[in-house]
Write a protein that holds these residues in place. Sequence first.
Motif, PDB file in Angstrom:
ATOM      1  N   PRO A  60      56.223  75.178  81.297  1.00  0.00           N
ATOM      2  CA  PRO A  60      55.878  73.749  81.243  1.00  0.00           C
ATOM      3  C   PRO A  60      55.237  73.294  79.938  1.00  0.00           C
ATOM      4  CG  PRO A  60      55.230  74.730  83.338  1.00  0.00           C
ATOM      5  CD  PRO A  60      55.641  75.851  82.455  1.00  0.00           C
ATOM      6  N   ASP A  93      68.204  73.951  83.620  1.00  0.00           N
ATOM      7  CA  ASP A  93      66.850  73.808  84.145  1.00  0.00           C
ATOM      8  C   ASP A  93      65.933  74.978  83.810  1.00  0.00           C
ATOM      9  OD1 ASP A  93      68.316  75.487  85.713  1.00  0.00           O
ATOM     10  OD2 ASP A  93      67.964  74.427  87.597  1.00  0.00           O
ATOM     11  N   TYR A 119      63.758  69.114  77.879  1.00  0.00           N
ATOM     12  CA  TYR A 119      64.564  69.136  79.098  1.00  0.00           C
ATOM     13  C   TYR A 119      64.112  68.053  80.069  1.00  0.00           C
ATOM     14  CZ  TYR A 119      66.458  70.440  83.583  1.00  0.00           C
ATOM     15  OH  TYR A 119      67.096  70.378  84.793  1.00  0.00           O
ATOM     16  N   GLU A 120      62.826  67.976  80.347  1.00  0.00           N
ATOM     17  CA  GLU A 120      62.324  67.030  81.332  1.00  0.00           C
ATOM     18  C   GLU A 120      62.501  65.587  80.870  1.00  0.00           C
ATOM     19  OE1 GLU A 120      61.353  67.599  84.321  1.00  0.00           O
ATOM     20  OE2 GLU A 120      61.385  69.791  84.223  1.00  0.00           O
ATOM     21  N   GLY A 149      62.876  74.461  81.649  1.00  0.00           N
ATOM     22  CA  GLY A 149      61.601  73.994  82.188  1.00  0.00           C
ATOM     23  C   GLY A 149      60.737  75.099  82.753  1.00  0.00           C
ATOM     24  N   SER A 193      60.715  72.743  77.284  1.00  0.00           N
ATOM     25  CA  SER A 193      60.495  72.142  78.596  1.00  0.00           C
ATOM     26  C   SER A 193      60.352  70.633  78.467  1.00  0.00           C
ATOM     27  CB  SER A 193      59.249  72.741  79.245  1.00  0.00           C
ATOM     28  OG  SER A 193      58.981  72.106  80.474  1.00  0.00           O
ATOM     29  N   TRP A 194      59.659  70.169  77.423  1.00  0.00           N
ATOM     30  CA  TRP A 194      59.471  68.722  77.234  1.00  0.00           C
ATOM     31  C   TRP A 194      60.820  68.048  76.971  1.00  0.00           C
ATOM     32  CZ3 TRP A 194      60.439  64.964  73.635  1.00  0.00           C
ATOM     33  CH2 TRP A 194      59.770  63.746  73.809  1.00  0.00           C
ATOM     34  N   ARG A 244      67.379  66.490  81.389  1.00  0.00           N
ATOM     35  CA  ARG A 244      67.436  66.365  82.836  1.00  0.00           C
ATOM     36  C   ARG A 244      68.045  65.043  83.279  1.00  0.00           C
ATOM     37  NH1 ARG A 244      62.429  68.016  86.804  1.00  0.00           N
ATOM     38  NH2 ARG A 244      63.632  68.108  88.748  1.00  0.00           N
TER      39      ARG A 244
END
Length: 383
Positions: free
Chosen positions: A41, A35, A49-50, A38, A46-47, A54
């Motif tokens: 953002p 995490d 991962y999300e 992230g 981060s993109w 995730r």
Amino acid sequence: MDAPRPNPSFTSSALAQLTGLRFVAAFAVLLSHLDFLGADPGSWGSWIYETLFRQGYCGVSFFYVLSGFILSHAYGYRLASGETQLRSYFLLRICRIGPLHWVMALFFLAWLAAAKGAVPGPGTIGLNMLLLHAWSPDFTVHYALNGPSWSLSDELFFYAAFPWLSRVSTRILAPCLVLGLMLITVLAVSAMIWQPGYSPRLEWLFYVAPPVRLADFVTGMLLHRAWRQKWGRRWAGTTAELCVTLAIPAAMVGFSLLALPMPLRWQLAYLPLMACAVLVFAHGRGAISQVLRSRWPVLLGEASFALYLTHRPLVTLAARLWGGDPAFAPVLAAMLPPVCIALSIAVLLLFERPLLRRVRRRLRQRGQTNDPAGGGLKAWQPS
């Protein structure tokens, strides 16, 4: 009763590809815990991962379906016929998931005490050690100490229910599963209407609660009965394996981009995909199965339980030491998986295998079991 005597053609070696898939599921769970990606953002890390990483929690659904399938294969007939005694069955299952869980729980307790962190109370520690913590809706209880271990609490419930569920005929078990899934769906839709935002209690109900996740396990049991009847064998070749392999990550990205409500995403949305994956790869007729049956995928699959239980402290420790520089997050994310995998193989070879070998030897000397879960296909799930 739907527990016929094992057919010699349905051997554990013929299901070795499912062992290889266990590694993929455990690796997906590991990615879901990166995490720190992230933290920035606006970054591409981060993109990713999300949107994808995730969603790796869906690997738990695969493990639960596989658990019902493998336990049916390994113990269905042997428990019904008395070839394996109930006492030996429970001892073997507890020895499969308990020792490493207890070691990791004690590690976390020592870590928290040394760091002067918030050590859980005696009640929480007791539930964790007894593998009963998933029954608590309080996230500070079911995620206490080594967070991923909540799923072992579910597994213990499945293990306890299996000797009785295995005696229920398909004509009764299948309708019960359908009714159960319908009820879960109604509850999920109601939750989306009356409480559209995130709630820890809803996460517990639709992701953690053992009675709800029993649906995944029973699905695996029914898939094993269908597999024994060679249902779907004709179309379970390379094309089907490739389609399932691509469909799961596509669904992970799609559910994320479409913002599918979490009460549906925690279990229901992924269950059909995981059921298809287990059945298609159980037949093992495609090229991907041939790869998964080779030496290294099987070894990694056997180490998946250790990977599942040992990766969290490494990820947490690394995230606390890295200093918070977003530019370094992708580098750390690339470094952690190989380290976690290497540790899991070491734990398998130096701890898990010797312990289980010793337990099985003791039981055989006492004439209490002819345990079928040895070799390359072990009946842990997740676990």
